[in-house]
Design an enzyme around this catalytic site. Structure first.
Site, PDB file in Angstrom:
ATOM      1  N   GLU A 187       0.822  -1.210   0.000  1.00 11.31           N
ATOM      2  CA  GLU A 187       0.000   0.000   0.000  1.00 11.31           C
ATOM      3  C   GLU A 187       0.860   1.265   0.000  1.00 11.31           C
ATOM      4  O   GLU A 187       0.803   2.093   0.903  1.00 11.31           O
ATOM      5  CB  GLU A 187      -0.957  -0.001   1.196  1.00 11.31           C
ATOM      6  CG  GLU A 187      -1.961  -1.129   1.173  1.00 11.31           C
ATOM      7  CD  GLU A 187      -2.923  -1.123   2.350  1.00 11.31           C
ATOM      8  OE1 GLU A 187      -4.010  -1.707   2.235  1.00 11.31           O
ATOM      9  OE2 GLU A 187      -2.576  -0.527   3.401  1.00 11.31           O
TER      10      GLU A 187
ATOM     11  N   GLU B 289      -6.330  -7.836  -1.014  1.00  9.86           N
ATOM     12  CA  GLU B 289      -6.920  -7.884   0.328  1.00  9.86           C
ATOM     13  C   GLU B 289      -8.423  -7.648   0.190  1.00  9.86           C
ATOM     14  O   GLU B 289      -8.858  -6.528  -0.076  1.00  9.86           O
ATOM     15  CB  GLU B 289      -6.303  -6.835   1.256  1.00  9.86           C
ATOM     16  CG  GLU B 289      -4.820  -7.024   1.519  1.00  9.86           C
ATOM     17  CD  GLU B 289      -4.250  -5.988   2.484  1.00  9.86           C
ATOM     18  OE1 GLU B 289      -5.039  -5.305   3.169  1.00  9.86           O
ATOM     19  OE2 GLU B 289      -3.001  -5.850   2.533  1.00  9.86           O
TER      20      GLU B 289
END
Length: 667
Positions: A145, A305
């Site tokens: 991320e 995710e």
């Protein structure tokens, strides 16, 4: 790369060695085929400089592999270990107050720091070399991320120096920079690039041009930081794919740029995040985020995710209702995901994410979430090979720009004006009518779309003006909005023409004044078809003078009552619509119906509130997803010729039910 479809994020280092076999067997029972491992495990893999311990990871990969599960490895550069930070504390990032952040979380790194880069090179080289020939390892995720937690970071001396070098490359001379930034204002002239600071907190105000370039530099730095690791892995692991997990509308880094050198992008999707509003209030935001992710490379993608339980750090979100986790997973597939990796397998008992729940609870015993997702995987797996690589067919595009977003973050005009919210508001008009939408960079071609919406084109340059001109002249229908053509690319107000600058020619209008609606709204009437119900213009009003355009809606209050609020103009073979304000929901519905009708947009069936239809198009057939986001049953009317993929599909959708049909759709 082989077909994978469903997987899970797994942390064997969090559990006793004797548990790994049990977990692998449960994953196989669920129908999982891939795991992501090790993205936060640097300290365990290198507890001291040059002392590598990959044997535990190799063993875990072997156990999983024997159960038919392949591995994606994450480079753990989002969490450098304590021994590195203790040895070289200058790696800690510095915030806008000049305060150096400390250890104890993650992303505690300056990405421009050369010492940190040398640690990365040593470690990633060793990790890639160790696993390059492992038959169960198929790919890599770079870091985790990128941009997460770095919004106010980093403004250390290393980043300041890197920023100065970036500016030298862009402007060439300090004289050119002073001119383009307008540094004569408030005596901000610079004698050399070395005088230019990282934009730490000032006494009052900041130069908008400097701030925009800083945001661009930060984005470029992240792209280059990722590329530094890509180059290492590509040189060693020639048969492995490389991806990274994006975060929807996050904006620290330009995702169009970050996506370029990846084999495919991945995305992290948390519909019930503790940090968001309740899911039922924002289904269009969830869909828009997925469509943006697809648009970053204009190809299908992975979910790295996918929410699989309650989310939470210090506080928690709502518990997903029965059926909701399966709906959310299928929703991502409907918008272009080829493989779904759930976060996480088992809920951790320690650390910050103790309450970010996984498929298994703290106890490790399978329960409702395990059974629900297991059933969904068994149902979807047979058709996933047919869906792989397919894309929705969209006749409508929305132009998405990180630069426009940055510019409005610096100067939002109205305290509640937000670029992303404005974009999603236009997207919602299409979403509610089940009209597929692509997000497109302003660097890409527009001509494939019958209808193009370009919200808040605040920054403008001759190249983009030409693209819009040619798009409309050749038959496209273009929607422009308030605050178009205000500034040049360096965030300086243009003064050669009245607003919206040269785009006024293709819009048939001129704007000589405007009103920022702080603490009030303005009424608007749609006069095109005598729908004289009062509606609202929110946040802003451009006061429009007609230069050939016709009026679709007009203001009905304030001192500019009776002046145009929305206009339409034929230019070449196409049309330009100009919306001089932020429409309320009802006005957006009316406007959307009008422009899609004019542009000849083909429509999917209409559905009740909370029921979404979208599609993925294979070469010979379209797969149509009908999704009930509601926690109650609804009835839908669908074409009889649509062929049900699953038995038992009919006009009634149960709570959170997803039906899939085969059809040939004209879009």
């Amino acid at each position: 790369m082989e077909n994978l479809f469903f997987g899970v994020d797994y942390y064997p280092e969090h559990w006793p060695r004797e548990r790994w076999e049990t977990d692998a067997a449960l994953m196989e029972e669920m129908g999982l085929s891939v795991v992501r491992l090790a993205e936060f495990s640097w300290a365990k893999m290198e507890p001291n400089l040059g002392e590598f311990h990959f044997e535990w990871l190799q063993e875990a990969i072997e156990i999983l592999g024997k159960h038919g599960i392949k591995t994606v490895l994450g480079t753990p550069t989002a969490a450098p270990p304590a021994w590195i930070m203790e040895e070289t504390p200058e790696i800690y990032p510095v915030d806008s107050n000049g305060i150096r952040r400390g250890f104890g979380g993650r992303h505690h790194d300056c990405q421009s720091n050369k010492t940190y880069r040398s640690h990365i090179k040593r470690f990633v080289t060793a990790m890639a070399t160790t696993f390059k020939d492992n038959p169960y390892v198929i790919g890599w995720q770079i870091d985790n991320e990128l941009g997460n937690s770095h919004h106010d970071l980093c403004m250390c001396d290393s980043c300041k120096s890197a920023f100065q070098d970036w500016l030298k490359e862009k402007y060439g001379s300090i004289g050119v920079l002073n001119k383009e930034w307008g540094t004569y204002f408030w005596s901000q002239d610079y004698a050399s690039f070395e005088q230019i600071p990282a934009p730490r907190r000032t006494v009052t105000g900041s130069n908008p041009s400097a701030m925009l370039d800083w945001k661009r530099f930060c984005s470029d730095l992240i792209v280059e930081f990722q590329q530094y690791q890509i180059d290492i892995i590509r040189d060693i692991c020639k048969s492995h794919f490389i991806t990274h997990n994006f975060m929807g509308f996050a904006d620290k880094v330009n995702y169009f740029d970050l996506a370029k050198n990846l084999d495919f992008i991945s995305h992290d999707q948390y519909p019930g995040g503790f940090f968001t509003t309740p899911p039922h209030e924002k289904n269009e935001v969830l869909s828009a985020a997925l469509d943006l992710m697809r648009g970053t490379k204009n190809q299908s993608f992975w979910i790295m995710e996918q929410q699989s339980g309650i989310t939470g750090w210090e506080t928690m979100g709502r518990t997903p209702e029965p059926g909701q986790l399966a709906l959310w997973a299928q929703h991502t597939i409907a918008h272009g995901a080829d493989t779904i990796v759930f976060f996480r397998f088992r809920t951790c008992t320690v650390g910050t994410e103790q309450y970010w729940h996984g498929i298994l609870p703290h106890s490790g015993k399978p329960g409702r979430r395990f059974r629900e997702l297991k059933d969904m995987i068994a149902k979807l797996k047979p058709i996933m090979p047919e869906l792989k690589g397919t894309m929705p067919k969209a006749e409508t595009g929305i132009v998405y720009s990180y630069d426009q977003n940055y510019a409005f973050q610096i100067q939002p005009h109205h305290p509640e004006l937000n670029y992303v919210e404005q974009v999603v508001k236009y997207y919602k008009g299409f979403y509610e009518r089940n009209i597929p939408v692509d997000f497109v960079s302003d660097k890409e071609e527009f001509h494939k779309y019958k209808l193009l919406v370009a919200p808040l084109q605040y920054l403008m340059n001759p190249e983009l003006e030409k693209k819009y001109d040619e798009y409309v002249a050749q038959g496209g229908h273009l929607v422009l909005t308030m605050r178009t053509g205000v500034k040049n690319d360096n965030n300086v107000c243009m003064s050669e023409m009245e607003l919206p600058g040269r785009l006024g020619t293709i819009a048939g209008i001129e704007i000589n004044d405007y009103d920022c609606l702080v603490g009030c709204n303005t009424e608007v009437l749609w006069i095109k078809s005598n729908k004289l119900e009062p509606m609202k213009a929110e946040k802003w009003c451009d006061i429009i003078e007609l230069k050939g355009a016709s009026v679709l809606a007009e203001y009905s209050s304030q001192f500019y009552k009776g002046s145009p609020a929305i206009t339409e103009y034929s230019y070449g073979k196409g049309k330009v619509y100009y919306v001089g304000h932020e429409p309320d929901h009802r006005l957006m519905q009316i406007f959307n119906e009008y422009i899609t009708g004019n542009a000849g947009i083909n429509l999917l069936p209409t559905t009740p509130d909370g029921v979404e239809i979208t599609l993925r198009s294979a070469e010979a057939i379209d797969y149509v997803f009908v999704m009930n986001h509601n926690n109650f049953s609804v009835k839908v009317n669908l074409p009889k010729e649509w062929e049900a993929v699953f038995t038992g599909q009919n006009s009634e959708l149960k709570p959170f039910q997803v039906d899939i049909y085969k059809a040939k759709i004209t879009v």
